[in-house]
Design an enzyme around this catalytic site. Structure first.
Site, PDB file in Angstrom:
ATOM      1  N   CYS A  57       0.829  -1.205   0.000  1.00 33.62           N
ATOM      2  CA  CYS A  57       0.000   0.000   0.000  1.00 33.62           C
ATOM      3  C   CYS A  57       0.864   1.256   0.000  1.00 33.62           C
ATOM      4  CB  CYS A  57      -0.917   0.019   1.222  1.00 33.62           C
ATOM      5  SG  CYS A  57      -2.071  -1.365   1.294  1.00 33.62           S
ATOM      6  N   ARG A 140      -7.835  -4.639  -3.068  1.00 34.93           N
ATOM      7  CA  ARG A 140      -7.422  -3.482  -3.872  1.00 34.93           C
ATOM      8  C   ARG A 140      -8.430  -3.280  -5.009  1.00 34.93           C
ATOM      9  NH1 ARG A 140      -2.464  -2.456  -1.755  1.00 34.93           N
ATOM     10  NH2 ARG A 140      -1.476  -4.301  -0.818  1.00 34.93           N
TER      11      ARG A 140
END
Length: 241
Positions: A57, A140
């Site tokens: 991330c 995601r």
């Protein structure tokens, strides 16, 4: 319209392409937002990430923040989300700015909003929680939402796979090109590549097209016709004025 799926005893809402983006109000790192109303007239890349203070991330946030100006040139805003609270977001983003260098990007200031979704309400509304992958973290997900607040494309990635930022920009350019020129885009399309013309409704339409082929148009078969549009013309049409 939405579909629903059951997993681990929880119902997950799954918006679909062509649906209005589900509405919500949320606190973010840039203040409260009302979505999608606050973004009317803008394209939005609304994405989720599994968690703050995580390496994949972090690489994505450095990359996305570094391309904000480039996206803005195409009237496109970024909006992030994870199921962390605002204090966690702010601390993590400060660490990114102070400590992280990724692919020559450093001292990166993440100024796009990141939603506080510790309750998971927004994540579940958008189908970002997939229990088969993880019941407590968002996958995601990427939603491409147009200026009218309609979902135009959706991409999902697992927790372990970082996203391709160039592909996200390509999708924005392609969607805007198809809207402006009334065409479709082929595999791996980039501005300057030939675009695909709509299939004629009947053979008469195909015959008329073949008889009146304009410069830059090519038909290999009745269903496969392309047209050259210079990259400069595409960019002029889709870049924010």
């Amino acid at each position: 319209m939405t579909t629903t799926a059951e997993g681990s005893g929880a119902t997950t809402t799954m918006p679909r392409i062509g649906d209005p983006a589900p509405e919500f109000t949320a606190v973010t790192t840039q203040g409260k937002i009302h979505f999608p109303a606050d973004y009317k007239g803008k394209w939005v890349i609304f994405f989720s990430h599994p968690g703050d203070f995580t390496p994949v991330c972090t690489s994505e946030f450095v990359t996305f923040a570094s391309m904000q100006q480039q996206l803005a040139a195409y009237n496109t805003e970024l909006l992030g989300l994870s199921v962390d609270g605002i204090a966690s977001h702010l601390a993590w983003l400060q660490q990114i700015k102070d400590k992280i260098t990724f692919r020559d990007h450093k001292n990166v200031d993440v100024t796009f909003p990141v939603i506080d979704d510790a309750s998971q309400q927004v994540a579940r509304k958008y189908g970002m929680i997939m229990p088969g992958e993880d019941s407590t973290k968002a996958v995601r997900a990427v939603f491409f939402i147009d200026p009218k607040g309609v979902i135009r494309a959706i991409i999902y990635y697992p927790l372990i796979l970082g996203r391709n930022s160039a592909e996200l920009l390509r999708v924005i350019k392609a969607l805007q090109t198809t809207d402006h020129f009334g065409v479709a885009t082929p595999a791996d399309w980039q501005p300057g590549d030939p675009v695909i013309l709509p299939i004629p409704e009947n053979m008469t339409g195909m015959k008329e097209r073949q008889e009146t082929l304009a410069e830059g148009m090519t038909c290999q078969d009745w269903y496969f016709c392309t047209k050259e549009i210079p990259a400069e013309e595409v960019e002029s049409a889709i870049r924010a004025k």
